[in-house]
Design a protein around this motif. Structure first.
Motif, PDB file in Angstrom:
ATOM      1  N   TYR A 349      35.167  36.562  35.244  1.00  0.00           N
ATOM      2  CA  TYR A 349      36.317  36.805  34.375  1.00  0.00           C
ATOM      3  C   TYR A 349      37.042  35.509  33.987  1.00  0.00           C
ATOM      4  N   CYS A 383      38.262  41.246  32.654  1.00  0.00           N
ATOM      5  CA  CYS A 383      38.927  42.130  33.612  1.00  0.00           C
ATOM      6  C   CYS A 383      40.331  42.440  33.106  1.00  0.00           C
ATOM      7  N   PHE A 384      40.630  43.725  32.959  1.00  0.00           N
ATOM      8  CA  PHE A 384      41.962  44.168  32.568  1.00  0.00           C
ATOM      9  C   PHE A 384      42.686  44.615  33.839  1.00  0.00           C
ATOM     10  N   LYS A 385      43.691  43.862  34.235  1.00  0.00           N
ATOM     11  CA  LYS A 385      44.406  44.140  35.485  1.00  0.00           C
ATOM     12  C   LYS A 385      45.181  45.452  35.395  1.00  0.00           C
ATOM     13  N   LYS A 386      45.437  46.006  36.555  1.00  0.00           N
ATOM     14  CA  LYS A 386      46.248  47.228  36.619  1.00  0.00           C
ATOM     15  C   LYS A 386      47.635  46.948  36.051  1.00  0.00           C
ATOM     16  N   CYS A 387      48.133  47.857  35.255  1.00  0.00           N
ATOM     17  CA  CYS A 387      49.460  47.662  34.669  1.00  0.00           C
ATOM     18  C   CYS A 387      50.170  49.005  34.559  1.00  0.00           C
ATOM     19  N   GLU A 397      50.664  54.699  34.953  1.00  0.00           N
ATOM     20  CA  GLU A 397      49.854  53.651  35.587  1.00  0.00           C
ATOM     21  C   GLU A 397      48.476  53.585  34.923  1.00  0.00           C
ATOM     22  N   PRO A 399      44.863  51.979  35.411  1.00  0.00           N
ATOM     23  CA  PRO A 399      44.078  51.321  36.467  1.00  0.00           C
ATOM     24  C   PRO A 399      43.324  50.094  35.952  1.00  0.00           C
ATOM     25  N   GLU A 400      42.908  49.262  36.895  1.00  0.00           N
ATOM     26  CA  GLU A 400      42.124  48.071  36.546  1.00  0.00           C
ATOM     27  C   GLU A 400      40.793  48.496  35.919  1.00  0.00           C
ATOM     28  N   ARG A 401      40.381  47.720  34.921  1.00  0.00           N
ATOM     29  CA  ARG A 401      39.124  48.025  34.251  1.00  0.00           C
ATOM     30  C   ARG A 401      38.352  46.740  34.029  1.00  0.00           C
ATOM     31  N   VAL A 402      37.056  46.776  34.307  1.00  0.00           N
ATOM     32  CA  VAL A 402      36.186  45.621  34.130  1.00  0.00           C
ATOM     33  C   VAL A 402      35.160  45.939  33.050  1.00  0.00           C
ATOM     34  N   LYS A 403      34.954  44.984  32.143  1.00  0.00           N
ATOM     35  CA  LYS A 403      33.980  45.178  31.074  1.00  0.00           C
ATOM     36  C   LYS A 403      32.935  44.076  31.160  1.00  0.00           C
TER      37      LYS A 403
END
Length: 508
Positions: A349, A383-387, A397, A399-403
């Protein structure tokens, strides 16, 4: 009744080195013990020996001054043409024991490899013999061998270019309709035009083919004057060729005038600066063929001086719009280079950011029109962090997501006006030790305050730069554990090199 798993004495006598494979888990079907046998290697060996030792041959094939003993059954089973030739009475060869084939010298030199393929299914293909083998496979309709040759050519375009065979590959595959190879050859020429123009093979390019390439906007070149000089070199080579043909002065002048007119129509003189256009007035080519060139250069001067009425009228036609459209120029005016070192060691990432600027017009009088850009490159996924999102119902909320993608993000930093631009991304690679542009990705994007960002995902297949963990470990055990991706460059094959070219789109 034999117990389950029992094998007979005959089974025990099978030769240990025959590579016969058995299924160890046997099943009892009545009184039988079932096994699966693969003795194909031995069968192929037997066929190979029949060919090399000339055992039980029933036909002699003469190619040039060489004779090859063969078997009608094998020839007919391998080739549709041989089947018709040897099995149908309307062919004169069907009852002959000796057949003479007429082959080109390059095909005759590899005929033994071609014939042996019928018996073994194996053949050694190189960049020097693939064209001859493909010609034989096509002539005698050996479809499996044709596919082998086509796959080889698709993977070795760079080798063909470096060994002066690119034009012959392109000419043959275009004629025969092998579009996959033909398109790859054309792309290599367009994307590596300057290097191809410096090879001896460049003189073999036909006028029609060169003009077709020059009409396209995805030709990668430093600037238009460099492309013009490449074309002048090609014209010089054509004149040498005509001299060798011993044409008369009148015939020579007529031939050269025709091809100069054809290729100069494809040169984008409006993309040259006023200084470059002025320098062309002193060129020997203009003095000799002024009638064919002056009108094109005049259009270039009108564009550079901003004569809007004439240019609008000129760009109202497809031909005029193309001539006023920048190619993929690698000069600093429209281009920047992004080089990432030690790619295999970059953490997941990771993002590399570069700020650069480009001109938004190819015309000299608009040289002050400049836009600033930010490019972010993610070679190891995103990587999209949890926000948390605050909505009218409350807090949501996310959740974290990874592409798993190799992403390029391009942002325009400020807007004076909406801009429609062509974004070209040049991806470099190494194949056979040759560094070249392997792929070009283009997108036309309308940047404005609502859409300030262009995102390009899957810039390169993710697995190319991010192999599975087990594969990385196995490579570390090699004596020279170099990354295998063709998209990496440098002496250690660990650099990712990308060019980003931003050019204005001509509005009608």
């Amino acid at each position: 009744m034999m117990p389950q798993g029992y094998c007979s004495a005959e089974d025990e006598m099978l030769p240990s080195k025959s590579k016969i494979k058995k299924i160890l888990d046997t099943e009892d079907y009545g009184n039988s013990c079932q096994i699966s046998v693969d003795n194909s290697d031995n069968i192929l060996n037997t066929l190979k020996n029949l060919y090399h030792e000339r055992q039980m041959c029933d036909v002699i094939i003469t190619v040039g001054n060489k004779e090859y003993a063969a078997h009608r059954l094998i020839l007919c089973a391998s080739s549709d043409v041989f089947e018709a030739m040897l099995m149908k009475p309307e062919w004169s060869e069907w009852h002959e024991s000796k057949i003479e084939l007429q082959e080109l010298s390059q095909c005759a030199s590899v005929f033994h490899l071609f014939l042996e393929y019928f018996y073994t299914g194996k053949i050694i293909i190189t960049h020097t013999n693939v064209m001859a083998i493909l010609a034989l496979a096509d002539k005698y309709m050996v479809k499996s061998l044709t596919q082998v040759c086509i796959k080889y050519m698709c993977k070795h375009i760079a080798h063909a270019a470096s060994h002066n065979q690119l034009f012959s590959w392109l000419q043959y595959t275009t004629t025969c309709g092998y579009d996959n190879v033909s398109n790859l050859c054309q792309n290599y020429i367009k994307w590596n035009f300057e290097s191809v123009a410096n090879t001896p093979d460049f003189s073999n390019f036909e006028t029609e083919l060169l003009c077709d390439l020059l009409k396209q906007s995805d030709v990668v070149v430093y600037n238009e004057i460099v492309l013009y000089n490449c074309v002048v070199r090609w014209l010089d080579l054509q004149q040498i060729r005509f001299n060798q043909m011993k044409l008369s002065d009148i015939e020579m002048n007529e031939q050269m005038t025709n091809i100069v007119d054809c290729v100069m129509k494809c040169i984008r003189f409006p993309m040259m600066s006023p200084r470059e256009l002025a320098d062309l007035l002193l060129s020997p080519l203009l003095k000799q063929y002024s009638q064919a060139m002056l009108q094109y250069m005049a259009t270039g001067m009108l564009f550079q001086k901003g004569r809007s009425d004439e240019i609008d009228r000129f760009c109202s036609t497809d031909e005029g719009r193309i001539l006023c459209t920048p190619r993929l120029y690698t000069c600093d005016t429209f281009n920047t280079t992004l080089l990432i070192e030690n790619v295999p060691s970059i953490p997941s990432y990771n993002v590399t950011t570069l700020v650069f600027s480009t001109r938004m017009s190819a015309a000299e009088y608009e040289a002050d029109k400049i836009s600033e850009w930010v490019v972010d490159l993610y070679p190891k996924g995103v990587c999209f962090k949890k926000c948390f999102l605050i909505v009218w119902q409350g807090t949501l909320e996310v959740p974290e997501r990874v592409k798993s993608t190799i992403r390029l993000s391009l942002t325009c930093r400020e807007f004076k006006e909406d801009m429609k631009v062509n974004v070209g991304v040049l991806l470099y690679g190494t194949h056979g030790g040759i560094e070249h542009i392997m792929q070009v990705k283009q997108k036309v994007h309308h940047f404005n305050s609502f859409y300030p960002v262009l995102v390009i995902d899957n810039l390169i297949p993710f697995e190319e730069l991010n192999p599975p963990a087990g594969e990385v470990f196995s490579r570390s055990l090699e004596a020279d554990p170099k990354p295998k991706s063709m998209f990496l460059t440098g002496s250690r094959r660990d650099q990712l090199k990308i060019n980003i070219i931003i050019t204005p789109v001509v509005s009608v």
